[in-house]
Design a protein around this motif. Structure first.
Motif, mmCIF file in Angstrom:
data_model
loop_
_atom_site.group_PDB
_atom_site.id
_atom_site.type_symbol
_atom_site.label_atom_id
_atom_site.label_comp_id
_atom_site.label_asym_id
_atom_site.label_seq_id
_atom_site.Cartn_x
_atom_site.Cartn_y
_atom_site.Cartn_z
ATOM 1 N N GLY A 220 7.004 26.596 7.012
ATOM 2 C CA GLY A 220 6.343 26.804 8.104
ATOM 3 C C GLY A 220 6.103 26.090 8.725
ATOM 4 O O GLY A 220 6.084 24.880 8.530
ATOM 5 N N PRO A 221 5.467 26.837 9.873
ATOM 6 C CA PRO A 221 4.718 25.197 11.149
ATOM 7 C C PRO A 221 3.618 25.088 9.879
ATOM 8 O O PRO A 221 2.759 23.893 10.517
ATOM 9 C CB PRO A 221 4.740 26.235 12.025
ATOM 10 N N GLN A 222 3.245 25.550 9.079
ATOM 11 C CA GLN A 222 2.091 25.523 8.645
ATOM 12 C C GLN A 222 1.690 24.288 7.968
ATOM 13 O O GLN A 222 0.724 23.765 7.286
ATOM 14 C CB GLN A 222 1.008 26.830 8.196
ATOM 15 N N ALA B 225 -4.720 39.539 -1.257
ATOM 16 C CA ALA B 225 -4.887 38.321 -1.427
ATOM 17 C C ALA B 225 -3.269 37.811 -0.842
ATOM 18 O O ALA B 225 -2.673 38.585 -1.798
ATOM 19 C CB ALA B 225 -5.402 37.551 -2.202
ATOM 20 N N ARG B 226 -2.939 37.200 0.466
ATOM 21 C CA ARG B 226 -1.184 37.448 0.628
ATOM 22 C C ARG B 226 -0.741 35.560 0.142
ATOM 23 O O ARG B 226 -2.252 34.320 -0.061
ATOM 24 C CB ARG B 226 -1.443 37.502 1.715
ATOM 25 N N PRO B 227 -0.094 34.930 -0.343
ATOM 26 C CA PRO B 227 0.143 33.279 -1.255
ATOM 27 C C PRO B 227 0.148 32.774 0.377
ATOM 28 O O PRO B 227 0.844 33.364 1.669
ATOM 29 C CB PRO B 227 1.225 34.266 -1.665
ATOM 30 N N LEU B 228 -0.394 31.797 0.359
ATOM 31 C CA LEU B 228 -0.093 30.807 1.035
ATOM 32 C C LEU B 228 0.845 29.477 0.729
ATOM 33 O O LEU B 228 2.519 29.437 1.482
ATOM 34 C CB LEU B 228 -1.509 29.535 1.609
ATOM 35 N N PHE B 229 0.694 28.915 -0.272
ATOM 36 C CA PHE B 229 1.376 28.024 -1.291
ATOM 37 C C PHE B 229 1.419 28.056 -2.192
ATOM 38 O O PHE B 229 0.868 28.233 -3.213
ATOM 39 C CB PHE B 229 1.235 26.283 0.112
ATOM 40 N N PHE B 230 2.203 27.327 -2.887
ATOM 41 C CA PHE B 230 2.627 27.011 -4.518
ATOM 42 C C PHE B 230 3.051 26.126 -4.743
ATOM 43 O O PHE B 230 3.661 25.042 -4.136
ATOM 44 C CB PHE B 230 4.138 28.145 -4.585
ATOM 45 N N GLY C 226 7.563 35.496 1.581
ATOM 46 C CA GLY C 226 6.720 33.653 2.266
ATOM 47 C C GLY C 226 5.573 33.317 1.572
ATOM 48 O O GLY C 226 4.810 32.962 2.334
ATOM 49 N N CYS C 227 6.355 32.824 1.129
ATOM 50 C CA CYS C 227 5.354 31.521 0.613
ATOM 51 C C CYS C 227 5.639 29.867 0.429
ATOM 52 O O CYS C 227 7.056 30.143 0.715
ATOM 53 C CB CYS C 227 4.844 32.037 -1.261
ATOM 54 N N ALA C 228 4.902 28.959 0.611
ATOM 55 C CA ALA C 228 5.685 27.831 1.084
ATOM 56 C C ALA C 228 5.706 27.065 -0.518
ATOM 57 O O ALA C 228 4.651 26.527 -0.714
ATOM 58 C CB ALA C 228 4.935 26.632 1.987
#
Length: 341
Positions: free
Chosen positions: A33-35, A97-102, A131-133
């Motif tokens: 995504g944009p992040q 926590a919610r996941p950000l990246f992997f 929903g993880c990048a």
């Protein structure tokens, strides 16, 4: 003939690895995504953090254990790729926590492009589900470390939570309720014991047969995906005081780990359904009840601790959530107590 004084002669195919990089980058891009500030490549991935109140980064790393052996014997690799993401994200979920990246790590003795592509597909599917990048990883060749057919797989996830919303179990007290969320089966723990009792390594054809108590082949049952709890439970985290992911150590090991030292978890046996695979494993190996509960999840993939109002909210909102017990004052060394319903 490959000259003997080359890396390829030593078992590492650099040209093949280079050719795979663009394909892996394309897979990862599906999750971006944009992040994600860099589309991949280079030495590190870049991810822009959200501006939230008192942000806390939450991280976890793990692998899928010897479920890899079953995957290799069956040629089913997408599922363990998804499992890799799922189990790590489930772990950080227990902190709210919610996941950000992997990031992933895959290592082979001999590079298998087909196997790697299937693993990457599974990892991407797992990331999209939560929903993880996927922003990076490493694919290594380690000739001589593994046999030709073996490989290893590990994952790393970073998530975020507001400090005020972290789940730490400190507010848990006697009278709080235990709410169990069913597992989808064995998940990713206990496979060394499963392989042992069924003699899978000696006779892999057992994976293609039915065993007493199961309605499908053993291999199909064992490859059922580790259930992803983040999409299901994230909306209900504010109603929870603690949350435990039931992996190695089972209910007696994992639930007490999120509780204060002066309380214990009291489970009502019979209040939840135990999937047939566990009965099949126990019968095949002559395994005691205590050992089964210490090794396997026994049908509960997550256990939440809630007050009365929170428990009612979770039970009403999560379709298959079950009230499985309560928190009691600790009277002795036991941190997990099992009583008949």
């Amino acid at each position: 003939m490959t000259p003997s004084g080359t890396y390829e002669a030593a078992g590492v195919a650099l040209d093949a690895m280079e050719g795979l990089k663009d394909r892996i980058k394309a897979f990862a891009g599906i999750t971006h995504g944009p992040q994600v500030l860099d589309g991949g490549g280079g030495f590190a991935g870049l991810f822009a953090l959200d501006a939230i109140d008192e942000p806390v980064l939450v991280a976890s790393t793990d692998g899928v254990g010897t479920k890899l052996k079953i995957a290799a014997q069956l040629g089913h690799f997408e599922g363990v790729g998804q499992d890799l993401v799922t189990l790590n994200v489930n772990d950080i979920l227990t902190k709210g926590a919610r996941p950000l990246f992997f990031l992933d790590y895959v290592s082979f003795s001999v590079l298998d492009e087909h196997r790697l592509e299937m693993l990457m597909r599974g990892i991407v599917w797992g990331c999209r589900e939560v929903g993880c990048a996927l922003i990076g990883g490493e694919t290594a060749q380690l000739p001589g470390v593994y046999s030709d057919a073996d490989f290893d797989l590990a994952g790393f996830v970073v998530g975020i939570a507001s400090r005020s919303q972290l789940l730490d179990g400190s507010a848990v007290k006697p009278g709080d309720r235990l709410i169990g969320i069913p597992s989808s089966g064995v998940h990713t723990n206990g496979f060394s014991l499963v392989r042992h009792v069924f003699g899978v390594d000696e006779d892999p054809t057992v994976l293609h047969r039915r065993v007493p108590g199961l309605n499908r082949n053993l291999g199909d049952e064992l490859m059922v995906r580790h259930r992803a709890y983040h999409p299901l439970l994230a909306p209900y985290l504010p109603q929870m005081k603690a949350l435990s992911h039931i992996t190695g150590g089972g209910l007696p090991g994992k639930v007490p780990a999120v509780l204060p030292p002066d309380v214990a978890a009291e489970f009502r046996l019979g209040s939840w359904a135990i999937p047939p695979i566990f009965g099949a494993v126990q019968q095949a190996g002559g395994i005691s009840d205590a050992e089964m509960y210490r090794v396997f999840n026994m049908g509960l993939g997550m256990v939440a601790v809630c007050d009365a109002a929170g428990a009612d909210a979770v039970l009403q909102g999560v379709p298959d959530a079950v009230d499985v017990g309560q928190i009691v004052g600790r009277a002795d060394e036991a941190r997990a107590i099992f009583r008949n319903a």
